[in-house]
Design an enzyme around this catalytic site. Structure first.
Site, PDB file in Angstrom:
ATOM      1  N   ASP A  61       0.862  -1.186   0.000  1.00 34.75           N
ATOM      2  CA  ASP A  61       0.000   0.000   0.000  1.00 34.75           C
ATOM      3  C   ASP A  61       0.898   1.235   0.000  1.00 34.75           C
ATOM      4  O   ASP A  61       1.617   1.500   0.969  1.00 34.75           O
ATOM      5  CB  ASP A  61      -0.888  -0.017   1.250  1.00 34.75           C
ATOM      6  CG  ASP A  61      -1.900   1.113   1.252  1.00 34.75           C
ATOM      7  OD1 ASP A  61      -1.676   2.143   0.565  1.00 34.75           O
ATOM      8  OD2 ASP A  61      -2.926   0.978   1.952  1.00 34.75           O
ATOM      9  N   ASN A  88       2.578   6.259 -10.869  1.00 33.47           N
ATOM     10  CA  ASN A  88       1.265   6.229 -11.524  1.00 33.47           C
ATOM     11  C   ASN A  88       0.126   5.928 -10.554  1.00 33.47           C
ATOM     12  O   ASN A  88      -1.005   6.346 -10.806  1.00 33.47           O
ATOM     13  CB  ASN A  88       1.333   5.162 -12.636  1.00 33.47           C
ATOM     14  CG  ASN A  88      -0.024   4.735 -13.110  1.00 33.47           C
ATOM     15  OD1 ASN A  88      -0.688   5.460 -13.840  1.00 33.47           O
ATOM     16  ND2 ASN A  88      -0.461   3.556 -12.664  1.00 33.47           N
ATOM     17  N   TYR A 153      -8.655  15.660  -5.287  1.00 29.97           N
ATOM     18  CA  TYR A 153      -7.898  15.130  -6.432  1.00 29.97           C
ATOM     19  C   TYR A 153      -7.182  16.267  -7.166  1.00 29.97           C
ATOM     20  O   TYR A 153      -5.998  16.175  -7.476  1.00 29.97           O
ATOM     21  CB  TYR A 153      -8.871  14.407  -7.363  1.00 29.97           C
ATOM     22  CG  TYR A 153      -8.233  13.731  -8.560  1.00 29.97           C
ATOM     23  CD1 TYR A 153      -7.498  12.563  -8.402  1.00 29.97           C
ATOM     24  CD2 TYR A 153      -8.381  14.244  -9.847  1.00 29.97           C
ATOM     25  CE1 TYR A 153      -6.929  11.924  -9.501  1.00 29.97           C
ATOM     26  CE2 TYR A 153      -7.821  13.614 -10.947  1.00 29.97           C
ATOM     27  CZ  TYR A 153      -7.091  12.452 -10.766  1.00 29.97           C
ATOM     28  OH  TYR A 153      -6.529  11.828 -11.859  1.00 29.97           O
ATOM     29  N   LYS A 157      -3.130  16.820  -7.566  1.00 25.71           N
ATOM     30  CA  LYS A 157      -2.438  16.785  -8.859  1.00 25.71           C
ATOM     31  C   LYS A 157      -1.722  18.107  -9.122  1.00 25.71           C
ATOM     32  O   LYS A 157      -0.634  18.117  -9.707  1.00 25.71           O
ATOM     33  CB  LYS A 157      -3.425  16.443  -9.982  1.00 25.71           C
ATOM     34  CG  LYS A 157      -4.002  15.023  -9.879  1.00 25.71           C
ATOM     35  CD  LYS A 157      -2.940  13.940 -10.030  1.00 25.71           C
ATOM     36  CE  LYS A 157      -3.532  12.537 -10.068  1.00 25.71           C
ATOM     37  NZ  LYS A 157      -2.512  11.485 -10.236  1.00 25.71           N
TER      38      LYS A 157
HETATM   39  N1  LIG Z   1      -8.472   7.456 -15.658  1.00 24.06           N
HETATM   40  C1  LIG Z   1      -8.379   8.757 -15.896  1.00 24.06           C
HETATM   41  O1  LIG Z   1      -9.301   9.374 -16.475  1.00 24.06           O
HETATM   42  C2  LIG Z   1      -7.130   9.508 -15.514  1.00 24.06           C
HETATM   43  C3  LIG Z   1      -6.934  10.780 -16.083  1.00 24.06           C
HETATM   44  C4  LIG Z   1      -5.790  11.489 -15.758  1.00 24.06           C
HETATM   45  C5  LIG Z   1      -4.870  10.967 -14.865  1.00 24.06           C
HETATM   46  N2  LIG Z   1      -5.090   9.749 -14.313  1.00 24.06           N
HETATM   47  C6  LIG Z   1      -4.103   9.252 -13.349  1.00 24.06           C
HETATM   48  O2  LIG Z   1      -3.498   8.092 -13.842  1.00 24.06           O
HETATM   49  C7  LIG Z   1      -3.093   7.239 -12.772  1.00 24.06           C
HETATM   50  C8  LIG Z   1      -3.632   5.840 -13.006  1.00 24.06           C
HETATM   51  O3  LIG Z   1      -5.036   5.936 -13.113  1.00 24.06           O
HETATM   52  P1  LIG Z   1      -5.951   4.749 -13.699  1.00 24.06           P
HETATM   53  O4  LIG Z   1      -7.101   5.417 -14.333  1.00 24.06           O
HETATM   54  O5  LIG Z   1      -5.120   3.778 -14.446  1.00 24.06           O
HETATM   55  O6  LIG Z   1      -6.450   4.136 -12.296  1.00 24.06           O
HETATM   56  P2  LIG Z   1      -6.981   2.653 -11.924  1.00 24.06           P
HETATM   57  O7  LIG Z   1      -7.481   1.996 -13.138  1.00 24.06           O
HETATM   58  O8  LIG Z   1      -7.890   2.839 -10.782  1.00 24.06           O
HETATM   59  O9  LIG Z   1      -5.623   1.935 -11.423  1.00 24.06           O
HETATM   60  C9  LIG Z   1      -4.982   2.472 -10.298  1.00 24.06           C
HETATM   61  C10 LIG Z   1      -3.798   1.625  -9.908  1.00 24.06           C
HETATM   62  O10 LIG Z   1      -3.234   2.220  -8.710  1.00 24.06           O
HETATM   63  C11 LIG Z   1      -3.191   1.232  -7.676  1.00 24.06           C
HETATM   64  N3  LIG Z   1      -3.427   1.834  -6.365  1.00 24.06           N
HETATM   65  C12 LIG Z   1      -4.538   2.490  -5.956  1.00 24.06           C
HETATM   66  N4  LIG Z   1      -4.436   2.796  -4.652  1.00 24.06           N
HETATM   67  C13 LIG Z   1      -3.234   2.319  -4.242  1.00 24.06           C
HETATM   68  C14 LIG Z   1      -2.559   2.307  -2.993  1.00 24.06           C
HETATM   69  N5  LIG Z   1      -3.099   2.835  -1.891  1.00 24.06           N
HETATM   70  N6  LIG Z   1      -1.333   1.735  -2.927  1.00 24.06           N
HETATM   71  C15 LIG Z   1      -0.770   1.188  -4.032  1.00 24.06           C
HETATM   72  N7  LIG Z   1      -1.360   1.158  -5.240  1.00 24.06           N
HETATM   73  C16 LIG Z   1      -2.581   1.717  -5.324  1.00 24.06           C
HETATM   74  C17 LIG Z   1      -4.296   0.250  -8.048  1.00 24.06           C
HETATM   75  O11 LIG Z   1      -4.071  -1.054  -7.526  1.00 24.06           O
HETATM   76  P3  LIG Z   1      -4.649  -1.571  -6.104  1.00 24.06           P
HETATM   77  O12 LIG Z   1      -6.044  -1.059  -5.949  1.00 24.06           O
HETATM   78  O13 LIG Z   1      -4.545  -3.042  -6.259  1.00 24.06           O
HETATM   79  O14 LIG Z   1      -3.715  -1.041  -5.062  1.00 24.06           O
HETATM   80  C18 LIG Z   1      -4.177   0.208  -9.578  1.00 24.06           C
HETATM   81  O15 LIG Z   1      -3.169  -0.692  -9.966  1.00 24.06           O
HETATM   82  C19 LIG Z   1      -3.631   7.897 -11.492  1.00 24.06           C
HETATM   83  O16 LIG Z   1      -2.611   8.619 -10.849  1.00 24.06           O
HETATM   84  C20 LIG Z   1      -4.696   8.839 -12.025  1.00 24.06           C
HETATM   85  O17 LIG Z   1      -4.891   9.950 -11.175  1.00 24.06           O
HETATM   86  C21 LIG Z   1      -6.195   8.992 -14.619  1.00 24.06           C
END
Ligand SMILES: NC(=O)c1ccc[n+]([C@@H]2O[C@H](COP(=O)([O-])OP(=O)(O)OC[C@H]3O[C@@H](n4cnc5c(N)ncnc54)[C@H](OP(=O)(O)O)[C@@H]3O)[C@@H](O)[C@H]2O)c1
Length: 255
Positions: A61, A88, A153, A157
């Protein structure tokens, strides 16, 4: 990508953008060494399956204050150094400001801002010694502009981009670059989770909300995780530093 094999850590590697970064790294003929971390071990194991180079699966975590240092130490002790880190892992909670409790605020800031700072801080001594490092933070356009119902959020960021810009200036002379990628909406499990919450608040269906988000983005559609991964990987070969690069479906050809 780089000419030599690299030792690379990807946080949040189990699904979404992190998973796509790992998928693209696995295809590289240099057989980069890939360490992956997130909380869900089964997703990490699936992410590295089929890799031809060495891999390390480190379930943890990232909000635990001791974890980033432990993960960096593990990678360095296994592989003798660390060349690139994709910071990420992240989370959004969709809430009106009056429901944004201290717990929500602290959790989101801890995961999206403080954990990346700890990973960067822990890797810096080794990267300075090597005189090489690539640190790529997956931030968001929420780090560059405002959007309602995501105050924690958005603040997290904006703050992580401040971290990137300051560290980039400080570390440039050691051959370490620090950059942020700022994607618009990306079609991942995080987005779907946010849409589920918005659907409850607005009474609209998830598909309707998905279309609204797509239409308001430059390019008129959501980004794919693969597009974001490709842009993130481009920082490995670049000497540019301190950037917060906007990425949407219209601009994606120009990173
Ligand atoms: N999706 C969008 O629209 C978007 C847009 C701009 C930027 N982003 C950014 O891109 C990044 C990835 O987003 P995503 O959309 O791919 O998210 P996602 O599909 O929810 O995946 C998030 C990943 O982070 C891990 N994670 C979450 N909480 C955690 C914790 N406490 N400790 C360790 N790992 C953790 C999750 O695994 P576990 O739950 O197994 O820990 C998962 O592998 C984020 O920083 C997000 O803010 C996303």
């Amino acid at each position: 990508m780089a000419e030599k094999q690299l030792r690379i850590l990807v946080t949040g590697a189990g699904r979404g953008i992190g998973r796509s970064i790992v998928d693209q790294l696995k295809k590289n003929p240099l057989q980069h060494k890939i360490a992956v971390t997130a909380r869900t071990e089964s997703e990490l194991t699936a992410a590295v399956a089929g890799a031809t180079g060495e891999t390390l699966v480190i379930p943890a975590d990232a909000t635990d204050s001791a974890v980033p240092q432990k993960i960096i130490d593990t990678v360095i002790s296994q592989w003798g150094g660390i060349d690139a880190i994709f910071l990420n892992a992240g989370e959004a909670q969709v809430l009106p400001i009056e429901q944004t409790t201290d717990d929500v605020w602290n959790h989101i800031l801890n995961l999206n801002t403080t954990a990346p700072m700890r990973f960067l801080r822990s890797a810096t001594p080794q990267m300075k010694e090597q005189k090489f490092g690539r640190v790529i933070v997956i931030a968001s356009i929420a780090g560059l502009m405002g959007e309602g119902f995501v105050t924690a959020y958005t603040a997290s960021k904006h703050a992580v981009i401040g971290l990137v810009r300051s560290a980039a200036v400080e570390l440039q002379k050691y051959g370490i670059t620090v950059n942020a990628l700022c994607p618009g909406y990306v079609d991942t499990p995080m987005l779907t989770k946010g849409l589920e919450v918005s659907a409850q608040r607005t009474g609209k269906t998830i598909n309707e909300l998905r279309e609204v988000l797509a239409a308001k983005q430059p390019g008129g559609r959501l980004l794919t995780a693969d597009e974001v991964a490709e842009a993130a990987l481009s920082f490995i070969d670049s000497d540019g530093t301190g950037q917060a690069l906007w990425l949407d479906a219209a601009t994606k050809k120009f990173y």
